[in-house]
Design a protein around this motif. Structure first.
Motif, short mmCIF file in Angstrom:
data_model
loop_
_atom_site.label_atom_id
_atom_site.label_comp_id
_atom_site.label_asym_id
_atom_site.label_seq_id
_atom_site.Cartn_x
_atom_site.Cartn_y
_atom_site.Cartn_z
N LEU A 179 0.69 -1.52 -0.30
CA LEU A 179 -0.30 0.13 0.53
C LEU A 179 0.97 1.33 -0.36
O LEU A 179 0.57 2.25 -0.81
CB LEU A 179 -0.79 0.56 1.28
N PRO A 180 2.02 1.43 0.59
CA PRO A 180 2.42 2.48 0.89
C PRO A 180 3.91 2.83 -0.37
O PRO A 180 3.29 4.43 -0.79
CB PRO A 180 4.02 2.23 1.59
N ALA A 181 3.43 2.21 -1.72
CA ALA A 181 3.86 2.70 -2.87
C ALA A 181 2.64 3.40 -3.89
O ALA A 181 3.43 3.94 -4.95
CB ALA A 181 4.15 1.43 -3.99
N LEU A 182 1.02 3.10 -3.26
CA LEU A 182 0.21 3.85 -4.13
C LEU A 182 0.13 5.38 -3.96
O LEU A 182 -0.04 5.98 -2.99
CB LEU A 182 -0.75 3.16 -3.82
N PRO A 183 0.15 6.06 -5.22
CA PRO A 183 0.20 7.74 -5.17
C PRO A 183 -1.24 8.39 -4.85
O PRO A 183 -1.65 8.98 -5.53
CB PRO A 183 0.92 8.06 -6.51
N PHE A 184 -2.06 7.30 -3.75
CA PHE A 184 -3.40 8.06 -3.55
C PHE A 184 -3.72 7.88 -3.00
O PHE A 184 -3.09 7.30 -1.56
CB PHE A 184 -4.38 6.94 -4.42
N GLU A 185 -4.93 9.07 -2.07
CA GLU A 185 -4.85 9.11 -0.65
C GLU A 185 -5.66 7.44 0.08
O GLU A 185 -6.21 6.80 -1.56
CB GLU A 185 -6.09 9.84 -0.50
N LEU A 186 -6.19 7.53 0.85
CA LEU A 186 -7.48 5.89 1.37
C LEU A 186 -8.25 6.11 0.94
O LEU A 186 -8.60 5.35 0.22
CB LEU A 186 -7.25 5.62 2.63
N ASP A 187 -8.91 7.37 0.84
CA ASP A 187 -10.46 7.96 0.70
C ASP A 187 -10.66 7.28 -0.65
O ASP A 187 -11.52 6.70 -1.12
CB ASP A 187 -11.02 8.98 1.24
N CYS A 188 -9.84 7.94 -1.32
CA CYS A 188 -9.27 8.00 -3.11
C CYS A 188 -9.23 6.10 -3.60
O CYS A 188 -9.71 6.21 -4.44
CB CYS A 188 -8.57 8.54 -3.97
N ILE A 189 -8.05 5.42 -3.09
CA ILE A 189 -8.50 3.97 -2.85
C ILE A 189 -9.68 3.12 -2.99
O ILE A 189 -9.87 2.22 -3.63
CB ILE A 189 -6.81 3.73 -2.73
N PHE A 190 -10.11 3.50 -1.86
CA PHE A 190 -11.68 2.88 -0.82
C PHE A 190 -12.46 3.07 -2.47
O PHE A 190 -13.83 2.26 -2.27
CB PHE A 190 -11.90 3.41 0.57
N GLY A 191 -12.89 4.18 -2.15
CA GLY A 191 -13.69 4.89 -3.37
C GLY A 191 -13.94 3.90 -4.58
O GLY A 191 -14.47 3.44 -5.16
N GLU A 192 -12.28 3.91 -5.64
CA GLU A 192 -12.26 2.64 -6.53
C GLU A 192 -12.44 1.51 -6.48
O GLU A 192 -13.09 1.07 -7.39
CB GLU A 192 -11.05 3.36 -7.33
N LEU A 193 -12.01 1.20 -5.33
CA LEU A 193 -12.57 -0.49 -4.83
C LEU A 193 -13.54 -1.17 -4.88
O LEU A 193 -14.11 -1.71 -5.43
CB LEU A 193 -11.62 -0.80 -3.83
N ALA A 194 -14.36 0.36 -4.17
CA ALA A 194 -16.19 -0.35 -3.62
C ALA A 194 -16.21 -0.48 -5.23
O ALA A 194 -17.37 -1.26 -5.32
CB ALA A 194 -16.64 1.05 -3.51
N LYS A 195 -16.32 0.99 -6.59
CA LYS A 195 -16.90 0.52 -7.62
C LYS A 195 -16.58 -1.26 -8.80
O LYS A 195 -16.78 -1.56 -9.54
CB LYS A 195 -16.31 1.60 -8.68
#
Length: 270
Positions: A179-195
């Motif tokens: 996870l620490p290599a992903l250049p996105f905020e947690l909110d953005c990551i979970f928002g996209e995963l939910a889709k």
């Protein structure tokens, strides 16, 4: 046919906006520009240098077959630390990896995504957990080429997690291996995963060596590791905002694991 897909990543763009290059390989590489190239490459050893320099080129058809018309140097970040473990013995490393994989509860009909995983992690997952679909998503063409060379059935996509094409979705198991290599905020990551998740899907976040080793890795690879592992409260809140419920959280000096379930009920298309 073996295929490795490339995203429209800024990493792939050139100043002249030429089509993004493909690693010359036995496989075919496809990009959004529908350009491809084929050829031969040797087995790729993991290098210890800060970047990997690969000679790549574009290829066009001719009356005599495929000919290379343009070559350039493609620079890529060093991800070799993913397969390096200074804390655990080989047996402990394998045991922890098995534990992480088991949290996905993979079945033969599962659709699995591995984001920023090590080649060794994918090896162990393939050996232990047959599934309907396994998609490896990574920034590294170098690493994906190694995976694709070994496993014809594993889908490989170069690019960022939040841009994974819908044609492979939905998933019921997602491993965020680093996870620490992903250049996105947690909110953005979970928002996209939910889709991209089925109801009841499991998201497994892990670090085999824990926060202390991560800090060492971050000092050595600041161009790759750009954030820390989230604490329990921060992770729980960001996940809950997008209908993910934390079911397990383990943080020890030498290990980090979080398991989350997607609770939202979706109306799936026929």
């Amino acid at each position: 046919m073996n295929a490795m897909f490339l995203s429209p990543s800024p990493l792939m763009a050139t100043p002249s906006r030429k089509p993004p290059p493909c690693i010359p390989s036995l496989h075919h590489c496809y990009s959004r520009y529908n350009s491809c190239c084929s050829g031969y490459y040797p087995s790729f050893p993991l290098l210890s240098s800060p970047v990997h320099r690969l000679t790549v080129g574009a290829a066009t058809p001719s009356n005599e077959g495929v000919s290379v018309i343009d070559f350039e140097d493609f620079m890529e970040k060093d991800w070799s630390f993913l397969d390096s473990d200074s804390r655990n013995s080989e047996e402990e490393h394998k045991k922890k990896t098995d534990w992480i994989i088991s949290k996905g509860e993979i079945a033969e009909n599962s659709r699995v995504l591995v984001c920023t995983g090590s080649e060794e992690f994918v090896d162990q997952l393939v050996d232990s957990s047959p599934c309907q679909l396994l998609l490896a998503v990574h920034d590294s063409l170098f690493l994906l080429a190694g995976i694709k060379e070994k496993y014809d059935k594993v889908k490989c996509w170069q690019g960022e997690l939040i841009y994974v094409p819908e044609k492979w979705t939905p998933f019921d198991v997602i491993f965020l291996y680093f996870l620490p290599a992903l250049p996105f905020e947690l909110d953005c990551i979970f928002g996209e995963l939910a889709k991209r998740c089925l109801p009841g899907a499991r998201v497994v976040i892990s670090h085999l060596q824990g926060r202390e080793v991560l800090e060492q890795q971050r000092r050595q690879h600041p161009d790759v590791i750009i954030s820390d592992l989230p604490d329990k409260v921060t992770l729980q809140k960001a996940a809950a905002d997008h209908s993910f419920q934390m079911t397990e959280f383990v943080e020890e000096p030498g290990f980090y694991l979080a398991v989350l379930n997607f609770c939202e009920v979706k109306n799936l298309k026929d």
